[in-house]
Motif scaffolding. Structure first.
Motif, PDB file in Angstrom:
ATOM      1  N   UNK A  63       0.834  -1.201   0.000  1.00 27.62           N
ATOM      2  CA  UNK A  63       0.000   0.000   0.000  1.00 27.62           C
ATOM      3  C   UNK A  63       0.874   1.258   0.000  1.00 27.62           C
ATOM      4  N   UNK A  64       1.929   1.247   0.798  1.00 27.15           N
ATOM      5  CA  UNK A  64       2.816   2.415   0.872  1.00 27.15           C
ATOM      6  C   UNK A  64       3.560   2.635  -0.444  1.00 27.15           C
ATOM      7  N   UNK A  65       3.942   1.567  -1.107  1.00 27.48           N
ATOM      8  CA  UNK A  65       4.603   1.702  -2.410  1.00 27.48           C
ATOM      9  C   UNK A  65       3.652   2.339  -3.419  1.00 27.48           C
ATOM     10  N   UNK A  66       2.379   1.960  -3.375  1.00 28.76           N
ATOM     11  CA  UNK A  66       1.393   2.592  -4.256  1.00 28.76           C
ATOM     12  C   UNK A  66       1.320   4.094  -3.991  1.00 28.76           C
ATOM     13  N   UNK A  67       1.366   4.477  -2.719  1.00 31.78           N
ATOM     14  CA  UNK A  67       1.343   5.895  -2.369  1.00 31.78           C
ATOM     15  C   UNK A  67       2.569   6.612  -2.942  1.00 31.78           C
ATOM     16  N   UNK A  68       3.729   5.953  -2.853  1.00 32.93           N
ATOM     17  CA  UNK A  68       4.964   6.557  -3.347  1.00 32.93           C
ATOM     18  C   UNK A  68       4.963   6.661  -4.868  1.00 32.93           C
ATOM     19  N   UNK A  69       4.557   5.608  -5.544  1.00 37.86           N
ATOM     20  CA  UNK A  69       4.556   5.610  -7.005  1.00 37.86           C
ATOM     21  C   UNK A  69       3.546   6.612  -7.572  1.00 37.86           C
ATOM     22  N   UNK A  70       2.468   6.861  -6.832  1.00 36.47           N
ATOM     23  CA  UNK A  70       1.454   7.805  -7.306  1.00 36.47           C
ATOM     24  C   UNK A  70       1.770   9.245  -6.915  1.00 36.47           C
ATOM     25  N   UNK A  71       2.892   9.445  -6.195  1.00 34.13           N
ATOM     26  CA  UNK A  71       3.314  10.781  -5.830  1.00 34.13           C
ATOM     27  C   UNK A  71       2.665  11.348  -4.590  1.00 34.13           C
ATOM     28  N   UNK A  72       1.965  10.528  -3.819  1.00 39.70           N
ATOM     29  CA  UNK A  72       1.311  11.007  -2.605  1.00 39.70           C
ATOM     30  C   UNK A  72       2.263  11.144  -1.424  1.00 39.70           C
ATOM     31  N   UNK A  73       3.432  10.522  -1.502  1.00 42.65           N
ATOM     32  CA  UNK A  73       4.484  10.710  -0.504  1.00 42.65           C
ATOM     33  C   UNK A  73       5.806  10.823  -1.242  1.00 42.65           C
ATOM     34  N   UNK A  74       6.785  11.422  -0.570  1.00 40.87           N
ATOM     35  CA  UNK A  74       8.105  11.569  -1.187  1.00 40.87           C
ATOM     36  C   UNK A  74       9.069  10.485  -0.751  1.00 40.87           C
ATOM     37  N   UNK A  75       8.951  10.008   0.500  1.00 43.01           N
ATOM     38  CA  UNK A  75       9.879   9.004   1.021  1.00 43.01           C
ATOM     39  C   UNK A  75       9.101   7.986   1.851  1.00 43.01           C
TER      40      UNK A  75
END
Length: 335
Positions: free
Chosen positions: A112-124
């Motif tokens: 789930x966190x990787x999806x957030x990162x790949x979609x640009x919702x988080x930076x790190x």
């Protein structure tokens, strides 16, 4: 640089956290160190962070360590933003034990966190520890976080970097047998590892990082007496890296190069296999080192230790490495 400033302003306007922390295996110390670390930073810093996990587990850990935190889906009123991820097999989770439920939960938080990162919702992304045994019990056949992240992001390769104030090392091979590690000691892989380490340190502001490459064999092969990998694979990789303008030297005997680097002669050591690089770093900075994944389309830091099932849910877990991982993630997010 201008694009980063604009992105930061947009993110601030939308009140989106820049860092996501995965809770790790619920049977291990992950929930405890996440709560302890969040309690130790400022309220302003917490506003830039979301946690990916389960609210009931975090609430229990919060009470156990007396962190005094509040979690919510919106992250307002000084609460920590929580992204709730429900996973199957939770009935098999037991404190301090590897289980399919724990492995499946940790896997679910990371995906789930990787999806957030790949979609640009988080930076790190910052990860609390998972258990390799547990994720295998759950049917996810990965060698750990780095391999899982490489798979989820479809990256062609990845590299494990261990960073501490006194000594940093990047690994040519990671979680494989020693026999397999020797086979991975190739000119191309070593060159790619040197490049990855150099690029990362330059991005962090080191204009010309000083990189040392460790040999594979005792005494770095002693001119071929104890093995020829240094002559056939490592030396050519160092030579090619030098032609690219990278300040790198070696191979050096592994029994001395880490001492030299720890005393300030080098900024980074390229280690040929997992234990060669991790033993000296953990000896010097066991609870303060940070695991950084390079070569991925997302940015990720992590603690330098495992789930510590033997002390889990007893309230004794040390959050120092998690605090260091968050601090390093903040530095990366600011770039």
């Amino acid at each position: 640089h201008g694009d980063h400033i604009i992105a930061g302003k947009i993110r601030s306007i939308l009140d989106m956290p820049e860092i996501a922390i995965t809770m790790g295996d619920p049977s291990g110390i992950g929930p405890e160190i996440v709560c302890r670390a969040l309690a130790a930073i400022t309220a302003t810093e917490r506003q830039a962070i979301m946690v990916v996990g389960r609210g009931d587990v975090l609430a229990r850990a919060n009470e156990l360590v007396r962190a005094g935190l509040q979690f919510s889906s919106h992250g307002r009123n000084n609460s920590v933003r929580l992204v709730e991820v429900d996973t199957p097999k939770v009935d098999t989770v037991r404190d301090g034990e590897a289980s399919a439920g724990g492995g499946n939960a940790a896997y679910g938080y990371v995906t789930h966190a990787v999806d957030l990162a790949l979609s640009g919702n988080i930076r790190v992304l910052v990860t609390a520890p998972l258990s390799k045994t547990a994720i295998h019990l759950a049917g996810h056949k990965f060698d750990g976080h780095t391999g899982l992240l490489q798979h989820l992001t479809e990256a062609p390769s990845s590299f494990m970097l261990l960073v501490s104030e006194q000594l940093s090392t990047i690994l040519v091979s990671t979680h494989v047998s020693l026999a397999a590690a020797i086979k991975q000691c190739t000119q191309q892989r070593i060159l790619e590892t040197i490049r990855a380490g150099n690029d990362h340190l330059r991005r962090l502001g080191l204009h010309r990082p000083r990189i040392a490459v460790a040999g594979l064999n005792p005494h770095s092969g002693e001119s071929g007496i104890f093995g020829r990998e240094e002559i056939k694979e490592i030396e050519p990789a160092v030579t090619l890296a030098n032609t690219e303008g990278i300040e790198v030297s070696g191979p050096y005997p592994a029994d001395t190069i880490f001492y030299r680097a720890a005393n300030g002669e080098f900024d980074l050591v390229v280690a040929q296999y997992h234990d060669q690089g991790l033993i000296p770093v953990k000896l010097i900075a066991f609870d303060k080192a940070v695991n950084v994944s390079l070569g991925l389309p997302i940015q990720r830091t992590s603690v330098d230790h495992g789930t510590a099932f033997d002390i889990a849910w007893k309230g004794h877990a040390n959050p120092s490495s998690m605090l260091a991982a968050i601090a390093y993630a903040q530095q990366m997010a600011a770039l």
